[in-house]
Scaffold this motif. Structure first.
Motif, mmCIF file in Angstrom:
data_model
loop_
_atom_site.group_PDB
_atom_site.id
_atom_site.type_symbol
_atom_site.label_atom_id
_atom_site.label_comp_id
_atom_site.label_asym_id
_atom_site.label_seq_id
_atom_site.Cartn_x
_atom_site.Cartn_y
_atom_site.Cartn_z
ATOM 1 N N THR B 153 0.814 -1.214 0.000
ATOM 2 C CA THR B 153 0.000 0.000 0.000
ATOM 3 C C THR B 153 0.845 1.261 0.000
ATOM 4 O OG1 THR B 153 -0.103 -0.274 2.384
ATOM 5 C CG2 THR B 153 -2.030 -0.985 1.118
ATOM 6 N N GLU B 154 2.130 1.121 0.323
ATOM 7 C CA GLU B 154 2.986 2.304 0.443
ATOM 8 C C GLU B 154 3.866 2.508 -0.790
ATOM 9 O OE1 GLU B 154 2.874 4.241 3.216
ATOM 10 O OE2 GLU B 154 1.330 2.945 4.063
ATOM 11 N N GLN B 155 3.717 1.650 -1.801
ATOM 12 C CA GLN B 155 4.673 1.696 -2.897
ATOM 13 C C GLN B 155 4.598 2.965 -3.726
ATOM 14 O OE1 GLN B 155 3.916 -2.062 -4.717
ATOM 15 N NE2 GLN B 155 5.073 -3.132 -3.154
ATOM 16 N N TRP B 156 3.467 3.681 -3.646
ATOM 17 C CA TRP B 156 3.368 4.946 -4.376
ATOM 18 C C TRP B 156 4.446 5.908 -3.918
ATOM 19 C CZ3 TRP B 156 2.606 9.248 -1.350
ATOM 20 C CH2 TRP B 156 2.143 9.010 -0.052
ATOM 21 N N ARG B 157 4.915 5.741 -2.674
ATOM 22 C CA ARG B 157 5.943 6.644 -2.159
ATOM 23 C C ARG B 157 7.249 6.486 -2.931
ATOM 24 N NH1 ARG B 157 5.091 5.244 4.048
ATOM 25 N NH2 ARG B 157 7.334 5.620 4.119
ATOM 26 N N VAL B 158 7.609 5.224 -3.214
ATOM 27 C CA VAL B 158 8.830 4.980 -3.990
ATOM 28 C C VAL B 158 8.688 5.589 -5.383
ATOM 29 C CG1 VAL B 158 10.368 3.212 -4.878
ATOM 30 C CG2 VAL B 158 9.225 2.867 -2.713
ATOM 31 N N ASN B 159 7.521 5.330 -6.002
ATOM 32 C CA ASN B 159 7.302 5.872 -7.346
ATOM 33 C C ASN B 159 7.396 7.388 -7.349
ATOM 34 O OD1 ASN B 159 6.868 3.317 -8.177
ATOM 35 N ND2 ASN B 159 4.631 3.431 -8.065
ATOM 36 N N LEU B 160 6.728 7.997 -6.354
ATOM 37 C CA LEU B 160 6.716 9.459 -6.274
ATOM 38 C C LEU B 160 8.138 9.993 -6.165
ATOM 39 C CD1 LEU B 160 4.890 12.022 -5.869
ATOM 40 C CD2 LEU B 160 5.299 11.717 -3.428
ATOM 41 N N THR B 161 8.933 9.378 -5.293
ATOM 42 C CA THR B 161 10.310 9.850 -5.113
ATOM 43 C C THR B 161 11.092 9.740 -6.411
ATOM 44 O OG1 THR B 161 10.113 8.874 -2.943
ATOM 45 C CG2 THR B 161 12.275 9.668 -3.580
ATOM 46 N N PHE B 162 10.924 8.613 -7.096
ATOM 47 C CA PHE B 162 11.681 8.431 -8.334
ATOM 48 C C PHE B 162 11.299 9.493 -9.362
ATOM 49 C CE2 PHE B 162 14.378 4.710 -8.575
ATOM 50 C CZ PHE B 162 14.220 4.241 -7.302
ATOM 51 N N ILE B 163 9.979 9.744 -9.472
ATOM 52 C CA ILE B 163 9.551 10.759 -10.438
ATOM 53 C C ILE B 163 10.110 12.117 -10.049
ATOM 54 C CG2 ILE B 163 7.521 11.982 -11.313
ATOM 55 C CD1 ILE B 163 6.032 9.275 -11.022
ATOM 56 N N ALA B 164 10.064 12.435 -8.738
ATOM 57 C CA ALA B 164 10.557 13.735 -8.283
ATOM 58 C C ALA B 164 12.043 13.885 -8.583
ATOM 59 C CB ALA B 164 10.308 13.883 -6.783
ATOM 60 N N VAL B 165 12.819 12.837 -8.316
ATOM 61 C CA VAL B 165 14.261 12.919 -8.574
ATOM 62 C C VAL B 165 14.514 13.101 -10.066
ATOM 63 C CG1 VAL B 165 16.420 11.620 -8.512
ATOM 64 C CG2 VAL B 165 14.939 11.632 -6.524
ATOM 65 N N LEU B 166 13.758 12.378 -10.877
ATOM 66 C CA LEU B 166 13.913 12.524 -12.329
ATOM 67 C C LEU B 166 13.610 13.952 -12.757
ATOM 68 C CD1 LEU B 166 12.518 9.300 -14.005
ATOM 69 C CD2 LEU B 166 14.839 10.201 -14.019
ATOM 70 N N VAL B 167 12.542 14.540 -12.171
ATOM 71 C CA VAL B 167 12.181 15.920 -12.521
ATOM 72 C C VAL B 167 13.312 16.856 -12.143
ATOM 73 C CG1 VAL B 167 10.652 17.830 -11.915
ATOM 74 C CG2 VAL B 167 9.698 15.588 -12.431
ATOM 75 N N PHE B 168 13.867 16.675 -10.946
ATOM 76 C CA PHE B 168 14.968 17.544 -10.529
ATOM 77 C C PHE B 168 16.190 17.363 -11.418
ATOM 78 C CE2 PHE B 168 12.753 17.946 -6.404
ATOM 79 C CZ PHE B 168 12.813 19.328 -6.313
ATOM 80 N N MET B 169 16.407 16.109 -11.848
ATOM 81 C CA MET B 169 17.538 15.869 -12.737
ATOM 82 C C MET B 169 17.320 16.553 -14.077
ATOM 83 S SD MET B 169 18.642 11.981 -12.147
ATOM 84 C CE MET B 169 19.624 11.662 -13.566
ATOM 85 N N ALA B 170 16.085 16.430 -14.588
ATOM 86 C CA ALA B 170 15.790 17.013 -15.895
ATOM 87 C C ALA B 170 15.813 18.526 -15.832
ATOM 88 C CB ALA B 170 14.431 16.522 -16.377
ATOM 89 N N ALA B 171 15.545 19.083 -14.637
ATOM 90 C CA ALA B 171 15.488 20.542 -14.490
ATOM 91 C C ALA B 171 16.776 21.180 -14.973
ATOM 92 C CB ALA B 171 15.227 20.902 -13.031
ATOM 93 N N GLY B 172 17.884 20.464 -14.830
ATOM 94 C CA GLY B 172 19.159 21.004 -15.266
ATOM 95 C C GLY B 172 19.180 21.354 -16.739
ATOM 96 N N PHE B 173 18.411 20.609 -17.539
ATOM 97 C CA PHE B 173 18.439 20.837 -18.983
ATOM 98 C C PHE B 173 17.669 22.096 -19.375
ATOM 99 C CE2 PHE B 173 19.141 16.277 -18.620
ATOM 100 C CZ PHE B 173 20.301 16.170 -19.351
ATOM 101 N N PHE B 174 16.813 22.581 -18.469
ATOM 102 C CA PHE B 174 15.969 23.724 -18.833
ATOM 103 C C PHE B 174 16.359 24.998 -18.095
ATOM 104 C CE2 PHE B 174 13.398 19.874 -19.346
ATOM 105 C CZ PHE B 174 13.215 19.948 -20.705
ATOM 106 N N THR B 175 17.569 25.008 -17.514
ATOM 107 C CA THR B 175 17.963 26.215 -16.786
ATOM 108 C C THR B 175 18.163 27.362 -17.765
ATOM 109 O OG1 THR B 175 20.153 25.297 -16.863
ATOM 110 C CG2 THR B 175 19.062 25.304 -14.726
ATOM 111 N N PRO B 176 17.777 28.593 -17.339
ATOM 112 C CA PRO B 176 18.030 29.766 -18.188
ATOM 113 C C PRO B 176 19.539 29.980 -18.347
ATOM 114 C CG PRO B 176 17.131 30.396 -16.042
ATOM 115 C CD PRO B 176 17.020 28.933 -16.138
ATOM 116 N N THR B 177 19.896 30.651 -19.411
ATOM 117 C CA THR B 177 21.313 30.763 -19.775
ATOM 118 C C THR B 177 22.163 31.413 -18.690
ATOM 119 O OG1 THR B 177 20.244 31.546 -21.767
ATOM 120 C CG2 THR B 177 22.603 31.072 -21.903
ATOM 121 N N ARG B 178 21.570 32.372 -17.982
ATOM 122 C CA ARG B 178 22.447 33.083 -17.044
ATOM 123 C C ARG B 178 22.768 32.242 -15.813
ATOM 124 N NH1 ARG B 178 18.995 35.495 -13.111
ATOM 125 N NH2 ARG B 178 16.879 35.013 -13.808
#
Lengths: 381, 426
Positions: B153-178
């Motif tokens: 019943t708690e496995q959504w927590r693992v999924n959520l964390t993985f998605i969040a980490v992926l989002v934070f990782m991907a955020a690097g690709f969309f940083t503004p130039t400055r």
């Protein structure tokens, strides 16, 4: 200027001393609360556990030092067989990768991509728990090559029985020394007079001829002991005589060979590809035959590229053989860091010895390699 | 010359061409059909031949067939490319035929086992009636293989964390130039902290009304990802420091880095994990307890950092001296020179090496079974001893093999692409 050089060094030193000091102090305290005293005296006490497979004489009455030796020899055995087989397979696959034949090329690269991308531990488990467990029971096993049986309990093969083996062995060593000096003589002769002696054929003749002579005049004799099945009770069977190779050893060797060969194959391919086309063309244009081009021009240069990374793979194979512990093949890690440690509770000494052993093997081989690399490096002027 | 004559037929003028073509195809088909019938219908159409030859008839017929159709400049496009690719000499033809026969021999049973005869429906062992693989086993155990003993019943927590980490990782690709200049700082320092906080609070739980799940219950593929992710992001900066230390001209720094690197490279990972499991607690003050998972991550990080250091050192050595001299002549100090001139170029050079180290790291994670943490392979070994599901180890290993293969293969292909992309000509 001086401060800039001394300060970082002092800080590093301080850090190292602090960390080590902290660890040793705690270790001393922990050991004294548990009533243990640091020392290697336990090595001389009786081990009183059995080892399934051992190359030297061993049972429970021997010492821990002897058990360590059994483990070490088992590790070296796996590493030795694995290295030979992986080199052969790797060389063949590496050359096949460069074949003009589309099917061969693709099969070779399929093999490489397939086996190198699956964890070695998984492969060992696959061979041991899934593939070798599908083999027949002792009583149902078909006879292979009129002598051997491949069963779920391992491979039963005929074992040689020697008479005067030491004479035979000494002759082989003598033959090798003779060949060594003969090759040097042949090389000298070629350099001085330009005459090429048939070194390979004569060496082979010496290598097979001299040992065979000992059968005629040295009193050496060889006979075989064949495995014969015997019924012990209604449903249990055993084999008498012959040689038993346990399934753990087979699974481990198979997995290590197939895994490491993929890396060696890539090294071989890179080595051969690293030789410029100009080298081959230049060699051909001064009149060397294709086999001479390969032997005298391409291979010496390719080996220079191939050998250093391949030695690394040999080291990896030796270190990876410690995965044996996962399928209970009695190697150094399982016997010593596993069973012996459980019995004595001497974690620091035993893990320390185990690590030091592997470290010695690794550093020894890499020192040898550095020396060899310096020797074969192109001397640039 | 003799070999060449033997390998290509002389009669390549048009009168004989068709005859040899037809007979070649005929021979080849007879070989293939004979082999097929032998293997799948238990009939032997060439049984009149002596036994020793009989075994090799498919091969012999196939090679004769290929020999007959080996016609130079036949004028037929397909034939020419066939001859050029798989049929250059008799030796090559024999190898080609062997491989074709091997495929005929191996592929149909493999396909049958994997797909055609396999069982997909149902949810118990009794549903597996066919002769093929029992994928029901994987289906039933799927959650265990992915999340270990983590409560269903708690496995959504693992999924959520993985998605969040992926989002934070991907955020690097969309940083503004400055903000681009701070990107490496983000990846080296901020991202590890964010991911650690996420895992500590969401996966581990214990606060914000989430049930606490001990690390011993974590497992399966998600644990593989967690261990390799953290080991990677920690071993990279450490490896960089060690590589710089090893090339330093301060003797104490140099030799301590050198001995650190050589020590970890000289021992197998399994003994390092043994050390973290049984030897490390002896080194800590009595009563302190460090979580198993953290000990494992630290052990793997130290181990892989030594390998990363050697890879990065290779990149540093490959840079021409001129780069160092130019940076120094601009008045840059040691750190400025390395951060702005040397490392950006050196790291570009070692991308394939780093990717290989990371691949090795992923392939090494199953070893953590030594300390009792069960990731995917460990879970398989646990599942196969379950009395209700005995005898399905093959399916489990094949399943894990496919998953690991996909991960590692796609990563190695990606690193090859990166290598091409960052290849700067000198």
């Amino acid at each position: 200027m001086k401060i800039k050089k001394i300060l970082p060094q002092l800080l590093t030193l301080l850090f190292i001393v602090l960390v080590f000091g902290f660890f040793t102090m705690n270790a001393q305290e922990n050991m004294s609360t548990r009533g243990l005293e640091f020392g290697f005296g336990f090595l001389n006490t009786q081990a009183s556990f059995d080892i399934q497979f051992s190359l030297i004489d061993y049972d429970g009455s021997h010492t821990y030092a002897r058990a360590y030796l059994v483990g070490l020899l088992n590790t070296l055995l796996v590493a030795f067989i694995g290295i030979i087989l992986a080199t052969l397979l790797g060389a063949i696959v590496g050359i096949a990768r460069l074949s003009p034949n589309y099917l061969i090329r693709k099969t070779a690269s399929f093999y490489i991509e397939f086996f190198r991308n699956i964890p070695l531990l998984l492969q060992i488990f696959f061979w041991y728990f899934a593939a070798l467990r599908a083999l027949p029971m002792l009583e149902d096993a078909p006879m292979l090559l009129n002598s051997s049986f491949m069963t779920i309990k391992g491979l039963y093969a005929p074992s040689p029985i020697w008479i005067n083996f030491d004479v035979f062995f000494t002759t082989i060593i003598i033959a090798m020394i003779v060949i060594f000096f003969f090759a040097r003589y042949a090389k000298k002769k070629q350099e001085q007079e330009g005459k090429r002696l048939p070194v390979l054929i004569i060496s082979l003749a010496i290598f097979t001829g001299l040992p065979l002579l000992t059968f005629l005049i040295g009193g050496v004799d060889l006979s075989w002991s064949f495995p014969v099945i015997r019924q012990m009770s209604a449903s249990s069977y055993t084999f008498d005589g012959g040689l038993k190779i346990p399934p753990e050893l087979i699974a481990l060797t198979l997995a290590l060979t197939l895994y490491t060969a993929t890396f060696i194959a890539e090294n071989v391919r890179a080595g051969i590809q690293g030789i410029g086309k100009g080298q081959k063309e230049a060699a051909a244009s001064i009149g060397l035959t294709p086999s001479q081009v390969l032997k005298l021009v391409v291979m010496p240069q390719a080996l220079r590229i191939i050998i250093p990374p391949t030695t690394n793979q040999y080291l990896n194979l030796t270190k990876n053989s410690s995965l044996a512990a996962a399928i209970a093949y009695p190697d150094l890690v399982l016997v010593f860091a596993g069973t012996a440690m459980m019995q004595t509770g001497r974690a620091i000494e035993i893990v320390g010895i185990t690590m030091a052993t592997y470290l010695t093997i690794s550093l020894g081989i890499s020192l040898l390699m550095n020396w060899y690399n310096k020797r074969i490096a192109i001397q640039e002027k | 010359m003799i070999i060449k004559k033997f390998n290509t037929l002389k009669f390549n003028h048009h009168k004989n061409r068709n005859i040899s073509l037809i007979s070649g195809v005929l021979f080849f088909s007879v070989g293939i059909i004979d082999f097929y019938l032998n293997n799948y219908f238990n009939t032997n159409i060439t049984s009149f031949l002596p036994r020793i030859i009989n075994f090799f008839t498919p091969l012999i017929f196939g090679v004769i067939g290929l020999h007959l159709i080996r016609i130079e400049f036949s004028g037929i496009k397909i034939l020419d490319s066939l001859n050029k690719n798989i049929n250059t000499t008799n030796f090559n033809a024999a190898l080609s035929v062997s491989i074709i026969l091997l495929i005929i021999f191996g592929l149909p049973p493999l396909l049958n086992w994997l797909i055609l005869d396999a069982n997909f429906a149902g949810d118990s062992k009794e549903a597996c009636t066919g002769g093929g693989a029992c994928w029901v086993y994987i289906k039933v155990w799927f959650n265990r293989f992915m999340y270990g003993m983590y409560p269903n019943t708690e496995q959504w927590r693992v999924n959520l964390t993985f998605i969040a980490v992926l989002v934070f990782m991907a955020a690097g690709f969309f940083t503004p130039t400055r903000l681009r200049n701070y990107l490496s700082l983000y990846y080296v320092l901020i991202l590890p902290i964010i991911s650690f906080i996420l895992i500590y609070f969401i996966v581990s739980g214990g606060s914000f009304g989430l049930v606490w799940v001990e690390t011993g219950a974590w497992g399966g593929l998600s644990l593989t990802f967690m261990v390799s992710f953290f080991s990677l992001i920690f071993c990279f900066p450490l490896g960089m420091m060690l590589a710089l230390g090893r090339r330093s001209d301060l003797p104490i720094v140099k030799y301590s880095s050198l001995s650190f690197i050589e020590f970890w490279r000289g021992v197998p990972l399994i003994t390092v994990l043994f050390m973290s499991a049984v030897m490390f607690p002896m080194f800590l003050p009595d009563g302190t307890y460090v979580d198993k998972l953290i000990r494992v991550v630290v052990a793997i990080t130290l181990f892989e950092a030594a390998y990363t250091a050697e890879v990065i050192r290779g990149g540093l050595q490959a840079l021409p001296r001129g780069q160092y001299d130019a940076a120094k002549s601009l008045g840059m100090g040691y750190w400025r020179m390395h951060v702005f001139v040397i490392l950006p170029q050196a790291l570009k050079l070692v991308i394939p090496g780093i990717a290989n180290t990371f691949l090795a790291l992923i392939k090494d994670t199953p070893l953590i079974f030594v300390v009792g943490l069960l990731e995917l392979v460990g879970m398989l070994n646990l599942a196969k001893t379950n009395p209700k599901w005995l005898g399905f180890s093959m399916e489990g290993y094949v399943f894990a093999g496919i998953i690991f293969w996909i991960i590692c293969y796609s990563m190695s292909k990606y690193s090859q692409n990166l290598e091409l992309k960052y290849k700067t000509d000198r």
